[in-house]
Design an enzyme around this catalytic site. Sequence first.
Site, mmCIF file in Angstrom:
data_model
loop_
_atom_site.group_PDB
_atom_site.id
_atom_site.type_symbol
_atom_site.label_atom_id
_atom_site.label_comp_id
_atom_site.label_asym_id
_atom_site.label_seq_id
_atom_site.Cartn_x
_atom_site.Cartn_y
_atom_site.Cartn_z
ATOM 1 N N THR A 1 0.857 -1.199 0.000
ATOM 2 C CA THR A 1 0.000 0.000 0.000
ATOM 3 C C THR A 1 0.888 1.243 0.000
ATOM 4 O O THR A 1 2.082 1.161 0.290
ATOM 5 C CB THR A 1 -0.942 0.019 1.219
ATOM 6 O OG1 THR A 1 -1.768 -1.113 1.147
ATOM 7 C CG2 THR A 1 -1.796 1.252 1.313
ATOM 8 N N THR B 1 -3.982 1.530 -2.918
ATOM 9 C CA THR B 1 -3.389 0.198 -2.746
ATOM 10 C C THR B 1 -3.805 -0.771 -3.847
ATOM 11 O O THR B 1 -4.839 -0.560 -4.500
ATOM 12 C CB THR B 1 -3.828 -0.387 -1.381
ATOM 13 O OG1 THR B 1 -3.138 -1.609 -1.137
ATOM 14 C CG2 THR B 1 -5.328 -0.653 -1.317
ATOM 15 N N ASN C 1 -3.463 -3.884 -2.529
ATOM 16 C CA ASN C 1 -3.454 -4.820 -1.398
ATOM 17 C C ASN C 1 -2.098 -5.476 -1.220
ATOM 18 O O ASN C 1 -1.164 -4.860 -0.750
ATOM 19 C CB ASN C 1 -4.582 -5.849 -1.482
ATOM 20 C CG ASN C 1 -4.748 -6.588 -0.163
ATOM 21 O OD1 ASN C 1 -4.596 -5.974 0.894
ATOM 22 N ND2 ASN C 1 -5.011 -7.869 -0.183
ATOM 23 N N ASP D 1 -9.461 -8.575 1.620
ATOM 24 C CA ASP D 1 -9.878 -7.731 2.743
ATOM 25 C C ASP D 1 -11.283 -8.074 3.233
ATOM 26 O O ASP D 1 -11.724 -7.575 4.265
ATOM 27 C CB ASP D 1 -9.786 -6.246 2.368
ATOM 28 C CG ASP D 1 -8.374 -5.720 2.540
ATOM 29 O OD1 ASP D 1 -7.558 -6.416 3.175
ATOM 30 O OD2 ASP D 1 -8.072 -4.629 2.037
ATOM 31 N N SER E 1 -11.436 -1.887 5.108
ATOM 32 C CA SER E 1 -10.021 -1.537 4.958
ATOM 33 C C SER E 1 -9.472 -1.044 6.292
ATOM 34 O O SER E 1 -10.227 -0.710 7.206
ATOM 35 C CB SER E 1 -9.934 -0.411 3.919
ATOM 36 O OG SER E 1 -8.643 0.143 3.882
ATOM 37 N N SER E 2 -8.141 -0.994 6.364
ATOM 38 C CA SER E 2 -7.486 -0.367 7.524
ATOM 39 C C SER E 2 -6.977 1.021 7.176
ATOM 40 O O SER E 2 -6.426 1.715 8.043
ATOM 41 C CB SER E 2 -6.278 -1.197 7.964
ATOM 42 O OG SER E 2 -6.656 -2.496 8.288
ATOM 43 N N GLY F 1 0.696 -0.632 5.421
ATOM 44 C CA GLY F 1 1.059 -1.631 6.430
ATOM 45 C C GLY F 1 -0.110 -2.433 6.958
ATOM 46 O O GLY F 1 -0.084 -2.861 8.118
ATOM 47 N N GLY F 2 -1.139 -2.626 6.123
ATOM 48 C CA GLY F 2 -2.256 -3.484 6.513
ATOM 49 C C GLY F 2 -2.852 -3.052 7.839
ATOM 50 O O GLY F 2 -3.123 -1.870 8.071
HETATM 51 O O1 DON Z 1 -7.247 -1.751 2.710
HETATM 52 C C1 DON Z 1 -6.489 -2.335 3.474
HETATM 53 O O2 DON Z 1 -6.526 -2.224 4.674
HETATM 54 C C2 DON Z 1 -5.416 -3.230 2.894
HETATM 55 N N1 DON Z 1 -5.795 -3.671 1.597
HETATM 56 C C3 DON Z 1 -4.158 -2.449 2.874
HETATM 57 C C4 DON Z 1 -3.051 -3.268 2.366
HETATM 58 C C5 DON Z 1 -1.788 -2.976 3.037
HETATM 59 O O3 DON Z 1 -1.578 -2.001 3.666
HETATM 60 C C6 DON Z 1 -0.780 -4.023 2.888
HETATM 61 N N2 DON Z 1 0.350 -3.822 3.776
HETATM 62 N N3 DON Z 1 0.973 -4.635 4.353
#
Ligand code: DON
Length: 635
Positions: free
Chosen positions: A441, A459, A461, A483, A512-513, A536-537
Amino acid sequence: MQTKRQKSGKMLIGLPLQGFRRFNTRSQLKKVGSPDGDVGIIGGKAAVAEDERPMAACRLPRRLACTTPTVLAPVLLVGFCALAARPFRGGVIASAHPIASAAALSMLERGGNAVDASVAAAFTLAVVDPAHSGLGGGGFALLHDVRSGQTRVLDFRETAPSGASRDMYLRSGKLEPKLVTDGALAVAVPGAVAGYFAALSSFGTLKPSVVLAPAILAAWRGFPVTPMYQRLAKARLDCLRSNPGAARIFLRPDSDGVPDVPALGTTIRQPELARTLELLAREGPPAFYTGKLARSIASAVKEGGGILTTDDLARFRIVHREPLVGSYRGHRIATMPPPSAGGLTLLQVLGMIELKEPAGLPYDEPNSLHLYAEALRRAFADRAKYLGDPDFVEIPLRTLVSAAHLNELLRTFDPSRATPSNDVLPLPVLPASAERGEKHTTHLSVLDRSGNAVAMTTTINDGFGSCLVVPGTGILLNDEMDDFAASPWQPNLYGLVMGEANSIAPGKRPVSSMAPTIIFQKENPQRAMIVAGAAGGSTIPTSVIQIALHVIDHGTDVAFANGRGRVHHQFQPDELRLERYALDPATIKALEAKGHRVEVRNPWGDAEAVLEDPRTGLRYGGPDPRNEGAALGQD
Ligand code: DON
């Protein structure tokens, strides 16, 4: 590299588009050649092709520019621009790639506003940072207009195709994880192109042909492979190898002819993507959603066994939303509402901290870290319970951010003991961590000269998304379906557990985060103070929360705030995650004594922030020192 004497008595270091390179060690620097021979550091000397057009960069005091050894100048330039102590009087941008930051800066230099700059950076990131975002992805943006004081939210999150169904990733009743992350079935309907164009046509001032020009140029000329690119390509090597298009563009044959991670300094050119961007600059989103590109996307997905169709693309709509609004210690905050959980988590955690600690505590004090962790545990449990696409599920948002609810969550808070996550919200099955720990992302933060602000997180993902490149277009498609709670209460790629509210349904957006956020000045609540967001998910909200805490409670500058060690809890798995060196051993011991299971990890995430100092009006960049991004600005 070229230098020009400026009237102001400062040197403008004009960087060629490909000229940004950053190396971690001198030996790496020496090792790098330029296989394509047109730009870079060759045999220890800076070499740039004559025809490279200089890009606007940042201004250095003349003495520094003149005394800097030529060979190190590109390296120091990025470093210098990124220093916290470097104030800018004009616009400022922080993004995860120097070429994207330069693209944004060039829009500001042409008189464009923060939206023009952010869209130029976003399109450029699609080219030079293909592992993290792109035309085949989606995201969210907060656009703040300083004159009206209004903050608008653009939701260009991907949606599930019409053929999607709740159990589509289960085989014999069990989740088949690869199907949700690799290849055609993982692809959700992309929203990035619609989102970038909507931002530009509604709030930008420059033409698409101008704003897309840096991205087009970068796609033709290429970008150099860096250590981070190598890490990301290595992490997704099998996935990239499985798609011939992806392997051809993003990998290079090894001595046996097998596609492998390219050598440091290799130039990745993307002529097909350049043509796609040119088409978009001419024809706009219809080319992507109903035209030639739509047909190519749908047929590539079909061929790979996926379900996305031309009808799904034609039906895609961005959503204009109201920001989720709250405050922390007198600073108004505008952040991302559902379908992201990131903004809600941020407001809930800051709210709980403020309720319990009206005066704030030192950052590395075990009691304050304990409160922070317990607030996160409870906020992520709420996320698991309530969050889904607001167009499909009822989310009691007002209640969830109310002081009454936060006090209720804190009722079980024990200052001396960690609350087991299963006591906060019991789960049918306790998940083991499935988190991969990379930094996918991308986020970019912009403030223009007038004070307009953009926080955009975008992103595909996973690293390199689904690894599916649409033949003939250079478009790399997302794996955003991961997600969703593909199997409710089972952990996804980030170890996150989500419930029924986030189960798969046609046309639904996955939770999403991502947490693009603007924190306003206390005395002047129309003016942005911190513009921030992260990659960072599941760790995204904590990276942004920590920047807010360090700047507001501990008075640090924004770059230092971003660099400080990260601490994360996400309810499940029930562990307190620390970046290596984030805390000293005595503090860790004190937290363990309270019952926290501490997990030390390599640095994670990538936050990109900018700040306007309310006292002086000066702007500062806070790029993430863990990675390869850069902040650039105008005098
Ligand atoms: O939308 C989200 O929360 C995730 N798809 C974001 C992906 C992400 O930050 C991956 N990082 N490690």
